[in-house]
Design a protein around this motif. Structure first.
Motif, PDB file in Angstrom:
ATOM      1  N   GLY A  97      -5.599   4.937  -0.654  1.00 21.57           N
ATOM      2  CA  GLY A  97      -6.285   3.659  -0.542  1.00 21.57           C
ATOM      3  C   GLY A  97      -6.483   3.183   0.876  1.00 21.57           C
ATOM      4  O   GLY A  97      -7.419   2.422   1.162  1.00 21.57           O
ATOM      5  N   VAL A  98      -5.646   3.639   1.802  1.00 25.09           N
ATOM      6  CA  VAL A  98      -5.792   3.207   3.193  1.00 25.09           C
ATOM      7  C   VAL A  98      -7.093   3.727   3.794  1.00 25.09           C
ATOM      8  O   VAL A  98      -7.620   3.158   4.758  1.00 25.09           O
ATOM      9  N   GLU A  99      -7.636   4.803   3.223  1.00 25.71           N
ATOM     10  CA  GLU A  99      -8.879   5.355   3.755  1.00 25.71           C
ATOM     11  C   GLU A  99     -10.078   4.465   3.446  1.00 25.71           C
ATOM     12  O   GLU A  99     -11.174   4.690   3.949  1.00 25.71           O
ATOM     13  N   LEU A 100      -9.866   3.455   2.599  1.00 22.83           N
ATOM     14  CA  LEU A 100     -10.887   2.438   2.386  1.00 22.83           C
ATOM     15  C   LEU A 100     -10.913   1.436   3.534  1.00 22.83           C
ATOM     16  O   LEU A 100     -11.765   0.546   3.584  1.00 22.83           O
ATOM     17  N   GLY A 101      -9.943   1.564   4.443  1.00 22.56           N
ATOM     18  CA  GLY A 101      -9.790   0.611   5.537  1.00 22.56           C
ATOM     19  C   GLY A 101      -8.848  -0.520   5.189  1.00 22.56           C
ATOM     20  O   GLY A 101      -8.729  -1.491   5.943  1.00 22.56           O
ATOM     21  N   SER A 102      -8.153  -0.393   4.067  1.00 21.52           N
ATOM     22  CA  SER A 102      -7.310  -1.470   3.550  1.00 21.52           C
ATOM     23  C   SER A 102      -6.152  -1.811   4.477  1.00 21.52           C
ATOM     24  O   SER A 102      -5.590  -0.942   5.146  1.00 21.52           O
ATOM     25  N   ARG A 103      -5.785  -3.084   4.499  1.00 23.30           N
ATOM     26  CA  ARG A 103      -4.574  -3.517   5.208  1.00 23.30           C
ATOM     27  C   ARG A 103      -3.354  -3.192   4.361  1.00 23.30           C
ATOM     28  O   ARG A 103      -2.342  -2.724   4.853  1.00 23.30           O
ATOM     29  N   THR A 104      -3.447  -3.487   3.073  1.00 26.37           N
ATOM     30  CA  THR A 104      -2.403  -3.121   2.116  1.00 26.37           C
ATOM     31  C   THR A 104      -3.091  -2.616   0.851  1.00 26.37           C
ATOM     32  O   THR A 104      -4.255  -2.924   0.595  1.00 26.37           O
ATOM     33  N   VAL A 105      -2.358  -1.839   0.070  1.00 25.53           N
ATOM     34  CA  VAL A 105      -2.828  -1.385  -1.237  1.00 25.53           C
ATOM     35  C   VAL A 105      -1.660  -1.531  -2.200  1.00 25.53           C
ATOM     36  O   VAL A 105      -0.547  -1.092  -1.896  1.00 25.53           O
ATOM     37  N   GLN A 106      -1.910  -2.148  -3.355  1.00 25.19           N
ATOM     38  CA  GLN A 106      -0.822  -2.413  -4.297  1.00 25.19           C
ATOM     39  C   GLN A 106      -1.203  -2.075  -5.722  1.00 25.19           C
ATOM     40  O   GLN A 106      -2.373  -2.081  -6.090  1.00 25.19           O
ATOM     41  N   VAL A 107      -0.179  -1.794  -6.505  1.00 19.99           N
ATOM     42  CA  VAL A 107      -0.282  -1.699  -7.958  1.00 19.99           C
ATOM     43  C   VAL A 107       0.734  -2.673  -8.528  1.00 19.99           C
ATOM     44  O   VAL A 107       1.890  -2.703  -8.080  1.00 19.99           O
ATOM     45  N   ALA A 108       0.336  -3.475  -9.477  1.00 19.78           N
ATOM     46  CA  ALA A 108       1.255  -4.455 -10.061  1.00 19.78           C
ATOM     47  C   ALA A 108       2.423  -3.753 -10.751  1.00 19.78           C
ATOM     48  O   ALA A 108       2.225  -2.763 -11.464  1.00 19.78           O
ATOM     49  N   PRO A 109       3.647  -4.245 -10.555  1.00 20.02           N
ATOM     50  CA  PRO A 109       4.803  -3.611 -11.193  1.00 20.02           C
ATOM     51  C   PRO A 109       4.790  -3.799 -12.703  1.00 20.02           C
ATOM     52  O   PRO A 109       4.354  -4.831 -13.217  1.00 20.02           O
ATOM     53  N   ASP A 110       5.262  -2.784 -13.426  1.00 20.31           N
ATOM     54  CA  ASP A 110       5.353  -2.838 -14.878  1.00 20.31           C
ATOM     55  C   ASP A 110       6.549  -2.000 -15.321  1.00 20.31           C
ATOM     56  O   ASP A 110       7.410  -1.650 -14.495  1.00 20.31           O
ATOM     57  N   GLU A 111       6.620  -1.658 -16.582  1.00 16.36           N
ATOM     58  CA  GLU A 111       7.771  -0.907 -17.082  1.00 16.36           C
ATOM     59  C   GLU A 111       7.899   0.451 -16.404  1.00 16.36           C
ATOM     60  O   GLU A 111       9.016   0.954 -16.206  1.00 16.36           O
ATOM     61  N   THR A 112       6.775   1.050 -16.058  1.00 13.70           N
ATOM     62  CA  THR A 112       6.814   2.327 -15.335  1.00 13.70           C
ATOM     63  C   THR A 112       7.515   2.155 -13.992  1.00 13.70           C
ATOM     64  O   THR A 112       8.334   2.989 -13.584  1.00 13.70           O
ATOM     65  N   THR A 113       7.213   1.067 -13.304  1.00 18.37           N
ATOM     66  CA  THR A 113       7.828   0.759 -12.009  1.00 18.37           C
ATOM     67  C   THR A 113       9.331   0.558 -12.165  1.00 18.37           C
ATOM     68  O   THR A 113      10.132   1.120 -11.402  1.00 18.37           O
ATOM     69  N   PHE A 114       9.712  -0.260 -13.148  1.00 19.16           N
ATOM     70  CA  PHE A 114      11.126  -0.597 -13.319  1.00 19.16           C
ATOM     71  C   PHE A 114      11.948   0.639 -13.673  1.00 19.16           C
ATOM     72  O   PHE A 114      13.056   0.830 -13.167  1.00 19.16           O
ATOM     73  N   ALA A 115      11.396   1.496 -14.535  1.00 16.55           N
ATOM     74  CA  ALA A 115      12.110   2.709 -14.926  1.00 16.55           C
ATOM     75  C   ALA A 115      12.308   3.626 -13.725  1.00 16.55           C
ATOM     76  O   ALA A 115      13.356   4.271 -13.580  1.00 16.55           O
TER      77      ALA A 115
END
Length: 471
Positions: free
Chosen positions: A226-244
């Motif tokens: 995602g940084v190749e879009l020129g983004s300052r930050t790139v995120q994915v919202a946390p969910d059960e996959t994240t917590f596990a």
């Protein structure tokens, strides 16, 4: 008023609003690599100590050798840069995952697998791929030299609040063989469609059914690209996959603190009705494996497509750019891209050298041999990944197939390894799992084609750019 995930994190960490969009924010974690050692020196000149050493971490990843040296002796991987970071870290009480640490690896890999980067946290990384860690729901961004020193001295960062952008990625790629059209393919396609640099300075949130279906390791790849879009930050919202994924990690909360943290993290996703400054939606249903043809991460085509013809460009400027890219890469306009001979294959970098990447690559390499005209490297992302891969016998699969198996580090991603000598020779054409294909990226005069680990293996065993679905 409904808020975006980034807005929530910004407001939680804002110490002072200076107006005109600028604010002083608290930095929960700073991650440095050894090339950042000189930025401790201004502290010494001013008689300052790092006030929050436990919130700062260092790794050795850019300059150590990644091939051959590890088989002889780990101490041969020591460089002047790693020695300098070891000294500065010890002086200020900062945890340093040096070349002799069981946790050594690439900064954006290590901070994720150890639970240093957590949902809702602000994380700065002295590396342009720091936004990789946004896969956990952290607001993670790359820091520059002066910013490193400021954060060491004050645990803060002065920055302009970035505008927000949500990219909704919907559908299921591939045709019943999802493992051969990967997160790497999806994001290469996104960069092609949105445009390299066309999200410049934005806090980008990746959303949609394709993102939700990804494992954590795939989300790390997605945020990395995602940084190749020129983004300052790139995120994915946390969910059960994240917590596990995060539960039980070395620096993640435990016990009652874990339960309290998860309760807070569940409130992080963007609210329904939250307004983003920009929004885009892409359909990746049936997407085939992707590969870059030119000298920008946005120069991407599906493997069945032909090399672009500059005569079909939308503007004179774009025509000139495509002509320049074709001249550099030596490709013929309108020709079939599949079948182009390659000299080198690199499976590594913080984009694609996690255990799932290595399992996929090894599964395709098993029972096959690297073509005689190709040199192929596999560089794991960390010592933990290397250890797990070797316990599963993946290293032996690679070696038997003719791949070189190395030690963790940035290596051939930008020619950093072994004191910036692990590079390609002029004119060499490589298929690489890295995230950048600029001229000279992997060595002066070298040509890089970005692809997934699956496509990289296909190129290695056939000696040419090949649709992995055909092998």
């Amino acid at each position: 008023m409904p808020k975006t995930m980034f807005d929530k994190i910004w407001e939680e960490h804002l110490i002072r609003d200076y107006g005109d969009g600028f604010g002083l924010v608290f930095v929960d974690r700073q991650v440095l690599q050894e090339l950042g050692a000189p930025w401790f020196d201004p502290l010494k000149k001013r008689g300052l100590k790092v006030p929050y050493p436990g919130y700062n971490f260092a790794v050795s990843d850019h300059s150590p050798q990644t091939l051959f040296a590890g088989r002889r002796a780990q101490e041969l991987r020591v460089t002047s840069w790693t020695r300098a970071m070891r000294e500065r870290s010890a002086e200020h009480g900062i945890t340093h995952f040096d070349i002799d640490s069981p946790y050594q690896g690439i900064s954006s890999i290590v901070a994720g697998e150890l639970g240093i980067a957590l949902p809702g946290a602000t994380v700065t990384v002295y590396d342009s791929h720091g936004c990789t860690l946004g896969a956990t729901g952290a607001a993670a961004w790359a820091s520059g030299a002066g910013e490193v020193t400021q954060t060491l001295a004050t645990q803060t960062a002065l920055m302009r609040k970035p505008p927000t952008m949500r990219i909704n990625i919907e559908g299921q790629p591939g045709a019943g063989r999802f493992e051969l059209t990967t997160a790497k393919d999806i994001l290469l396609h996104v960069i092609r469609k949105v445009g390299a640099g066309n999200a410049a300075g934005h806090a980008v949130e990746l959303a949609g059914s394709a993102i939700r279906a990804m494992s954590m390791e795939e989300r790390f790849t997605a945020c990395n690209l995602g940084v190749e879009l020129g983004s300052r930050t790139v995120q994915v919202a946390p969910d059960e996959t994240t917590f596990a994924y995060l539960k039980g990690r070395k620096y993640a909360p435990a016990g009652a603190n874990w339960d309290a943290a998860v309760k807070d993290w569940r409130a992080l996703p963007s609210d329904a009705g939250a307004k983003f400054d920009r929004e885009a939606t892409l359909d990746v249903n049936g997407l085939e494996p992707q590969i870059s043809w030119g000298i920008s991460p946005g120069d991407v085509i599906g493997i069945s497509e032909r090399v672009p013809d500059p005569r079909e460009a939308a503007s004179a400027q774009e025509r000139s750019r495509v002509e320049g890219a074709l001249s550099y890469t030596g490709l013929k306009a309108g020709a079939a891209f599949e079948g182009t001979p390659v000299d080198f294959v690199f499976i590594g970098s913080c984009a694609n050298n996690r255990i799932s990447d290595l399992r996929l690559a090894a599964g395709l390499a098993k029972g096959r041999k690297v073509a005689g005209s190709v040199v192929a490297w596999v560089i794991p992302g960390s010592q933990l990944i290397k250890k797990q891969a070797e316990e599963e016998g993946l290293d032996e699969i690679f070696r038997t197939a003719g791949f070189n198996w190395g030690e963790p580090g940035c290596s051939m991603c930008g020619g950093q390894g072994n004191g910036f000598t692990e590079t390609l020779k002029p004119g060499m054409r490589a298929v690489s799992t890295i995230s950048r294909n600029f001229p000279n990226r992997q060595g002066r005069g070298s040509i890089t084609h970005l692809a997934s680990p699956a496509m990289a293996v296909a190129a290695a065993v056939t000696g040419r750019i090949t649709d992995v679905r055909k092998i």
